[in-house]
Design a protein around this motif. Structure first.
Motif, PDB file in Angstrom:
ATOM      1  N   GLU A 133       0.919  -1.418   0.221  1.00  0.00           N
ATOM      2  CA  GLU A 133      -0.275  -0.195  -0.256  1.00  0.00           C
ATOM      3  C   GLU A 133       0.864   1.479  -0.047  1.00  0.00           C
ATOM      4  OE1 GLU A 133      -2.828  -0.092   3.163  1.00  0.00           O
ATOM      5  OE2 GLU A 133      -4.268  -1.956   2.321  1.00  0.00           O
ATOM      6  N   ARG A 134       1.976   1.018   0.943  1.00  0.00           N
ATOM      7  CA  ARG A 134       2.862   2.441   1.215  1.00  0.00           C
ATOM      8  C   ARG A 134       3.745   2.190  -0.875  1.00  0.00           C
ATOM      9  NH1 ARG A 134       5.996   2.435   6.466  1.00  0.00           N
ATOM     10  NH2 ARG A 134       3.887   2.519   8.235  1.00  0.00           N
ATOM     11  N   LEU A 135       3.894   1.191  -1.319  1.00  0.00           N
ATOM     12  CA  LEU A 135       4.702   1.558  -2.298  1.00  0.00           C
ATOM     13  C   LEU A 135       3.480   2.106  -3.374  1.00  0.00           C
ATOM     14  CD1 LEU A 135       6.821  -1.232  -2.536  1.00  0.00           C
ATOM     15  CD2 LEU A 135       7.247   0.888  -1.872  1.00  0.00           C
ATOM     16  N   ALA A 136       2.097   2.063  -3.247  1.00  0.00           N
ATOM     17  CA  ALA A 136       1.137   2.357  -4.356  1.00  0.00           C
ATOM     18  C   ALA A 136       0.778   3.490  -4.019  1.00  0.00           C
ATOM     19  CB  ALA A 136       0.280   1.580  -4.214  1.00  0.00           C
ATOM     20  N   ARG A 137       0.993   4.105  -3.359  1.00  0.00           N
ATOM     21  CA  ARG A 137       0.986   5.451  -2.742  1.00  0.00           C
ATOM     22  C   ARG A 137       2.369   6.705  -2.995  1.00  0.00           C
ATOM     23  NH1 ARG A 137       0.196   5.823   3.149  1.00  0.00           N
ATOM     24  NH2 ARG A 137       0.486   7.155   4.139  1.00  0.00           N
ATOM     25  N   LEU A 138       3.759   5.913  -3.200  1.00  0.00           N
ATOM     26  CA  LEU A 138       4.673   6.287  -3.138  1.00  0.00           C
ATOM     27  C   LEU A 138       4.689   6.792  -5.186  1.00  0.00           C
ATOM     28  CD1 LEU A 138       7.501   7.541  -3.489  1.00  0.00           C
ATOM     29  CD2 LEU A 138       8.549   4.864  -3.641  1.00  0.00           C
ATOM     30  N   MET A 139       4.401   5.168  -6.395  1.00  0.00           N
ATOM     31  CA  MET A 139       3.946   5.512  -7.047  1.00  0.00           C
ATOM     32  C   MET A 139       3.028   6.911  -7.747  1.00  0.00           C
ATOM     33  SD  MET A 139       3.511   1.683  -7.856  1.00  0.00           S
ATOM     34  CE  MET A 139       3.736   1.770  -9.911  1.00  0.00           C
ATOM     35  N   GLU A 140       2.471   7.128  -6.780  1.00  0.00           N
ATOM     36  CA  GLU A 140       1.191   8.299  -7.617  1.00  0.00           C
ATOM     37  C   GLU A 140       1.870   9.967  -7.598  1.00  0.00           C
ATOM     38  OE1 GLU A 140      -2.188   7.877  -4.408  1.00  0.00           O
ATOM     39  OE2 GLU A 140      -2.774   6.935  -4.989  1.00  0.00           O
ATOM     40  N   GLN A 141       3.451  10.216  -6.153  1.00  0.00           N
ATOM     41  CA  GLN A 141       3.803  10.857  -6.514  1.00  0.00           C
ATOM     42  C   GLN A 141       5.418  10.903  -7.585  1.00  0.00           C
ATOM     43  OE1 GLN A 141       4.102  12.359  -2.518  1.00  0.00           O
ATOM     44  NE2 GLN A 141       3.235  10.757  -1.976  1.00  0.00           N
ATOM     45  N   ILE A 142       5.934  10.114  -8.415  1.00  0.00           N
ATOM     46  CA  ILE A 142       6.809   9.647  -8.751  1.00  0.00           C
ATOM     47  C   ILE A 142       6.370   9.924 -10.417  1.00  0.00           C
ATOM     48  CG2 ILE A 142       8.134   9.327  -6.943  1.00  0.00           C
ATOM     49  CD1 ILE A 142       8.147   6.741  -7.505  1.00  0.00           C
ATOM     50  N   PRO A 143       6.589   9.539 -11.320  1.00  0.00           N
ATOM     51  CA  PRO A 143       6.678   9.348 -12.863  1.00  0.00           C
ATOM     52  C   PRO A 143       6.909   7.540 -12.845  1.00  0.00           C
ATOM     53  CG  PRO A 143       8.616  10.542 -12.675  1.00  0.00           C
ATOM     54  CD  PRO A 143       8.314  10.324 -11.565  1.00  0.00           C
ATOM     55  N   PRO A 144       6.444   7.162 -13.720  1.00  0.00           N
ATOM     56  CA  PRO A 144       6.657   5.304 -13.117  1.00  0.00           C
ATOM     57  C   PRO A 144       7.892   4.621 -13.656  1.00  0.00           C
ATOM     58  CG  PRO A 144       5.571   5.834 -15.526  1.00  0.00           C
ATOM     59  CD  PRO A 144       5.902   7.457 -14.944  1.00  0.00           C
ATOM     60  N   LEU A 145       8.492   4.075 -12.920  1.00  0.00           N
ATOM     61  CA  LEU A 145       9.568   3.456 -12.239  1.00  0.00           C
ATOM     62  C   LEU A 145       9.596   2.114 -12.069  1.00  0.00           C
ATOM     63  CD1 LEU A 145      12.259   4.698 -12.364  1.00  0.00           C
ATOM     64  CD2 LEU A 145      12.406   4.704  -8.953  1.00  0.00           C
ATOM     65  N   GLU A 146       9.872   1.182 -12.733  1.00  0.00           N
ATOM     66  CA  GLU A 146      10.259  -0.159 -13.227  1.00  0.00           C
ATOM     67  C   GLU A 146      10.472  -0.944 -11.736  1.00  0.00           C
ATOM     68  OE1 GLU A 146       9.767  -3.984 -14.237  1.00  0.00           O
ATOM     69  OE2 GLU A 146       8.830  -2.008 -15.283  1.00  0.00           O
ATOM     70  N   ALA A 147      11.334  -0.230 -10.991  1.00  0.00           N
ATOM     71  CA  ALA A 147      12.070  -1.005  -9.770  1.00  0.00           C
ATOM     72  C   ALA A 147      11.093  -0.988  -8.926  1.00  0.00           C
ATOM     73  CB  ALA A 147      13.371  -0.283  -9.562  1.00  0.00           C
ATOM     74  N   VAL A 148       9.985   0.461  -8.362  1.00  0.00           N
ATOM     75  CA  VAL A 148       9.222   0.149  -7.548  1.00  0.00           C
ATOM     76  C   VAL A 148       8.156  -0.410  -7.771  1.00  0.00           C
ATOM     77  CG1 VAL A 148       7.648   2.145  -6.753  1.00  0.00           C
ATOM     78  CG2 VAL A 148       9.512   2.638  -7.002  1.00  0.00           C
ATOM     79  N   ARG A 149       7.311  -0.428  -9.180  1.00  0.00           N
ATOM     80  CA  ARG A 149       6.105  -1.632  -9.798  1.00  0.00           C
ATOM     81  C   ARG A 149       7.274  -2.842  -9.407  1.00  0.00           C
ATOM     82  NH1 ARG A 149       5.085  -4.700 -13.036  1.00  0.00           N
ATOM     83  NH2 ARG A 149       7.077  -5.141 -14.100  1.00  0.00           N
ATOM     84  N   ARG A 150       8.175  -3.432  -9.814  1.00  0.00           N
ATOM     85  CA  ARG A 150       8.696  -4.997 -10.385  1.00  0.00           C
ATOM     86  C   ARG A 150       8.126  -5.057  -8.514  1.00  0.00           C
ATOM     87  NH1 ARG A 150      12.625  -4.211 -12.374  1.00  0.00           N
ATOM     88  NH2 ARG A 150      13.668  -3.987 -10.375  1.00  0.00           N
ATOM     89  N   ARG A 151       8.829  -4.444  -7.539  1.00  0.00           N
ATOM     90  CA  ARG A 151       8.852  -4.670  -5.905  1.00  0.00           C
ATOM     91  C   ARG A 151       6.923  -4.691  -4.983  1.00  0.00           C
ATOM     92  NH1 ARG A 151      10.676  -7.258  -2.351  1.00  0.00           N
ATOM     93  NH2 ARG A 151      10.534  -6.365   0.328  1.00  0.00           N
ATOM     94  N   ARG A 152       6.639  -3.815  -5.640  1.00  0.00           N
ATOM     95  CA  ARG A 152       5.349  -3.717  -5.126  1.00  0.00           C
ATOM     96  C   ARG A 152       4.502  -4.867  -5.664  1.00  0.00           C
ATOM     97  NH1 ARG A 152       0.163  -2.407  -6.960  1.00  0.00           N
ATOM     98  NH2 ARG A 152      -1.727  -2.202  -5.730  1.00  0.00           N
ATOM     99  N   GLN A 153       4.578  -5.497  -6.949  1.00  0.00           N
ATOM    100  CA  GLN A 153       4.687  -6.473  -7.073  1.00  0.00           C
ATOM    101  C   GLN A 153       4.697  -7.917  -6.726  1.00  0.00           C
ATOM    102  OE1 GLN A 153       1.732  -7.259  -9.092  1.00  0.00           O
ATOM    103  NE2 GLN A 153       1.980  -8.880  -9.447  1.00  0.00           N
ATOM    104  N   GLU A 154       5.992  -7.899  -6.351  1.00  0.00           N
ATOM    105  CA  GLU A 154       6.462  -9.086  -5.287  1.00  0.00           C
ATOM    106  C   GLU A 154       6.114  -9.247  -3.907  1.00  0.00           C
ATOM    107  OE1 GLU A 154      10.711  -8.281  -5.090  1.00  0.00           O
ATOM    108  OE2 GLU A 154      11.229  -8.858  -7.357  1.00  0.00           O
ATOM    109  N   LEU A 155       5.902  -8.052  -3.679  1.00  0.00           N
ATOM    110  CA  LEU A 155       4.754  -8.131  -1.703  1.00  0.00           C
ATOM    111  C   LEU A 155       3.648  -8.628  -2.345  1.00  0.00           C
ATOM    112  CD1 LEU A 155       6.413  -4.954  -0.575  1.00  0.00           C
ATOM    113  CD2 LEU A 155       6.826  -6.595   0.257  1.00  0.00           C
ATOM    114  N   LEU A 156       2.868  -7.552  -3.025  1.00  0.00           N
ATOM    115  CA  LEU A 156       1.242  -8.712  -3.590  1.00  0.00           C
ATOM    116  C   LEU A 156       1.631  -9.961  -3.462  1.00  0.00           C
ATOM    117  CD1 LEU A 156       0.131  -5.789  -5.895  1.00  0.00           C
ATOM    118  CD2 LEU A 156      -0.334  -5.820  -3.231  1.00  0.00           C
ATOM    119  N   GLU A 157       2.690 -10.770  -4.216  1.00  0.00           N
ATOM    120  CA  GLU A 157       2.268 -11.992  -3.878  1.00  0.00           C
ATOM    121  C   GLU A 157       2.907 -12.399  -2.855  1.00  0.00           C
ATOM    122  OE1 GLU A 157       5.394 -12.802  -6.930  1.00  0.00           O
ATOM    123  OE2 GLU A 157       4.118 -12.700  -8.671  1.00  0.00           O
TER     124      GLU A 157
END
Length: 722
Positions: A133-157
């Motif tokens: 959830e925190r990374l999702a809020r972070l992604m709303e404040q920065i341009p698309p960043l693959e490292a953040v997206r990938r880490r959030r997906q790992e946490l969801l899994e």
């Protein structure tokens, strides 16, 4: 950055710091930090100022540094490692840490090795789902960043939750739905709980913090779990969770919102049978329409045509009874034949050999008189709206009244027709039918809406010269004798009680209503409870005034043998209220009035408050009451009543004795006896109250329902605590 001195930079920074210290709301504080960051950026002193703040070790200084780090642009890369170490501190708000992390990421390359450190700091000491959830809020404040997206997906899994009942692993969103649909369990606060335990927690929170939305959620969930008794269990939890006054206040509030009563046995909310309102009936011109009923008077050139249907049944279709011809039809029937006959006489003389002037003129004169008569008649003709109302009361209403038990929809239709008929039609024409309808509705216990609507029409049909207050009291007598249900009387008084702010009218209506009640055999305790069952009626006779009811009841008992005659001749308020002009405007609590025996004296008013003589009130046995002889020119006597003096030529000994006797009668005899009648009941009142019994769906026990109140366990339960 200058180290001291009165420089513009220092003044600007001091002003910014002062605004931050004075801010009292989060919005004001955020605005002050934005202004300070903008000032530092303008003077190019952001890095120096932030370095000095970070050098301090106290918590407030480091939070101050995070606030600036979330807003400074540009941000020196040399400060980023120190800032990253603060991002993992849970003592600071996650909102602040996420904003600071977003600003840091904006000042480093997308492939920087610092990004994993930033993400790790945000994930520290939280569950994978919270970290995602925190990374999702972070992604709303920065341009698309693959490292953040990938880490959030790992946490969801990683955040797949295992069901404690069947072991299946599901994402958080599906996990809560699976628990409810498959096992009737709730996922609340990261805990799996039995739903009734969740409801109990919500109830406790509601009782502590008075959050109304929690109570709504309790009732909704309870109804899903147990449609029949779920809400009752919630109310039982409420009853066990607070003080008695809190419990009853909460339950009464709920009952008032739902138009219900509270069961006194199990504290369940028991709704009343849905109040039915009269069917709306439209009256427009010559048309009556509503609820499948249609009646219309139409102009068909020569004839007035009446059509009446109820549903698929055709009640009438033909020339309008009593008004079959239109004005054109009357002209064609009475005027046109004479004009034609005059024309015939005008052409016959050459054939028959006689003079035509006399017959032709006579016929044309009669034709003119007929036409004028028709015009005068039609100028006074009733409008079509009044005629169609009269036909409805002649053709439709008697048909329904002849039924032993009309269907509810038919009763509501007649009720709507009665309301539509107010101020329309011939009151005398429908008087007999209307009176029969009121009698049948009361005897057969038809709907309150029908009975009340018929009574309202009857009331509005009165003559302008009739005393409205007297008529209202007479109508109330029907409820006191059982001819009309108290629920119907409540509806009737809600619409017709009139201006209760008029003091004289209100007082007269109260006395005349109580006259009817006492005459029927009702007692103060009955009237108090019936006033709660029918609050619109109760407010008219002041049902909450227990002392006043008991005093007037004792006065009614005294009235039969006029037991106050031992003190003096006096008229009771029950007799005075029969007349529109009375002393009730001056003293609504009047009981007896003794007229003045001569012109020098004034009437004596015996009231609930005390003995009234002119402006003085004897409110107790200790009040001052003496005669003083005046010295000096003229002589005479003064009657001293408390602080008032009243002058007399002759010694007012008789008046003094009468005032003392009335005072003794009121305070030593009447008022003490009246207090003994406050809880007096009658069998008649019990029967009226028992008609309001209803059964609780939760405990299956019966009680007397009161709108928005705690119900009563029995007909004589007014002594129960609310």
């Amino acid at each position: 950055m200058p180290s001291g001195g009165d420089t513009p930079e220092n003044r600007a920074l001091a002003a910014g710091m002062r605004k931050i210290s004075l801010a009292r709301t989060s919005e004001a504080r955020s605005a002050a930090f934005r202004e300070l960051a903008a000032t530092l950026n303008d003077f190019g002193q952001g890095d120096i100022f932030l370095t000095r703040v970070l050098a301090r070790s106290d918590t407030n200084a480091r939070r101050f540094a995070l606030e600036l780090a979330a807003r400074l642009k540009p941000l020196s890369r040399s400060l980023i490692p120190n800032l990253i170490s603060l991002l993992g501190k849970s003592k600071y708000p996650s909102r602040l840490r996420i904003s600071a992390a977003a600003n840091i990421i904006l000042h480093i390359p997308a492939d920087s090795p610092l990004i994993p450190s930033i993400l790790a700091a945000l994930e520290r000491k939280v569950a994978p789902v919270r970290a995602a959830e925190r990374l999702a809020r972070l992604m709303e404040q920065i341009p698309p960043l693959e490292a953040v997206r990938r880490r959030r997906q790992e946490l969801l899994e990683q955040s797949l939750a295992a069901c404690p009942r069947c072991g299946v692993r599901l994402p958080q969103g599906d996990f809560a739905r699976h628990l409810w649909e498959s096992h009737q369990l709730r996922y609340e606060g990261e805990r799996v709980q039995e739903p009734w335990q969740v409801i109990e927690d919500w109830v406790n929170t509601y009782l502590q913090k008075s959050r109304g939305e929690l109570l709504d959620r309790c009732c909704e969930l309870a109804q899903i779990l147990d449609p029949a008794g779920g809400v009752g269990r919630v109310h039982d939890l409420l009853a066990r969770g607070g003080t008695p006054s809190d419990q009853h206040l909460t339950l009464r509030t709920l009952a008032a919102e739902q138009h219900a009563s509270v069961c006194p046995h199990c504290f369940a909310i028991v709704p009343f049978t849905e109040d039915t309102e009269p069917t709306p009936v439209l009256l427009a011109g010559g048309l009556l329409l509503g609820g499948g009923f249609r009646m219309e008077v139409r102009d068909r050139f020569l004839l007035n045509w009446l059509d009446a249907t109820v549903g698929e049944t055709n009640l009438f279709s033909g020339p309008e009874p009593g008004h079959a011809l239109t004005r054109r039809g009357m002209v064609c029937l009475f005027v046109l034949p004479m004009v034609l006959l005059a024309g015939v006489f005008a052409v016959l003389p050459p054939i028959l050999g006689f003079h035509p002037v006399g017959p032709v003129c006579s016929l044309l004169f009669l034709a003119c008189l007929s036409y004028l008569g028709i015009r005068m008649h039609w100028d006074h003709e009733e409008p079509a709206s009044d005629r169609v109302v009269d036909h409805a009361w002649d053709l439709v209403v008697p048909r329904f009244l002849r039924m032993n038990d009309p269907e509810p929809k038919d009763q509501l239709l007649i009720a709507g027709l009665a309301l539509a008929s107010i101020n329309h039609g011939d009151a005398e024409y429908r008087e007999k039918t209307l009176s029969q309808g009121i009698q049948s509705a009361g005897e057969n216990r038809w709907s309150d809406a029908l009975t009340a609507s018929l009574m309202m029409l009857k009331h509005e049909d009165r003559e302008p010269s009739e005393d409205e207050v007297f008529l209202l009291a007479g109508r109330f007598a029907d409820a006191c004798t059982g001819k009309v249900a108290w629920g119907a009387m409540n509806r009737f008084f809600a619409k017709t009680s009139g201006d209760l702010k008029n003091r004289t009218r209100r007082s007269r209506l109260r006395i005349l209503m109580l006259r009817q009640a006492f005459q029927a055999g009702l007692e103060p305790g009955d009237l108090r409870q019936l006033g709660r069952l029918a609050p619109e009626v109760g407010v008219c006779y002041a049902s909450e005034d227990s002392a006043g009811l008991s005093r007037l009841r004792l006065l009614w008992i005294y009235r039969e043998n006029r037991l106050w005659q031992k003190v003096g001749a006096a008229a009771s308020v029950f007799d005075l209220a029969m007349y529109a002009q009375s002393y009730l405007e001056q003293r609504p609590d009047l009981l007896l009035l003794q007229p003045a025996p001569n012109a020098e004296e004034s009437p004596v008013l015996i009231c609930e408050e005390g003995i009234i003589y002119r402006e003085s009130v004897l409110s107790g046995m200790e009040d001052r009451l003496v005669i003083r002889a005046r010295t000096g020119i003229g002589g005479g006597y003064d009657l001293v009543v408390n602080n008032h003096r009243y002058s007399f030529k002759k010694e007012p000994t008789n008046l003094l004795n009468r005032l003392k006797a009335w005072r003794s009668f009121l305070f030593n005899e009447f008022l003490p006896r009246a207090d003994m009648l406050q809880n007096r009941h009658s069998d008649l009142g019990d029967r009226f109250q028992n008609r309001h019994r209803r059964q609780c769906n939760a405990c299956r026990r019966q009680f007397i329902g009161l709108p928005g109140e705690m119900g009563l366990t029995g007909a004589r339960a007014d002594e129960e605590e609310e």
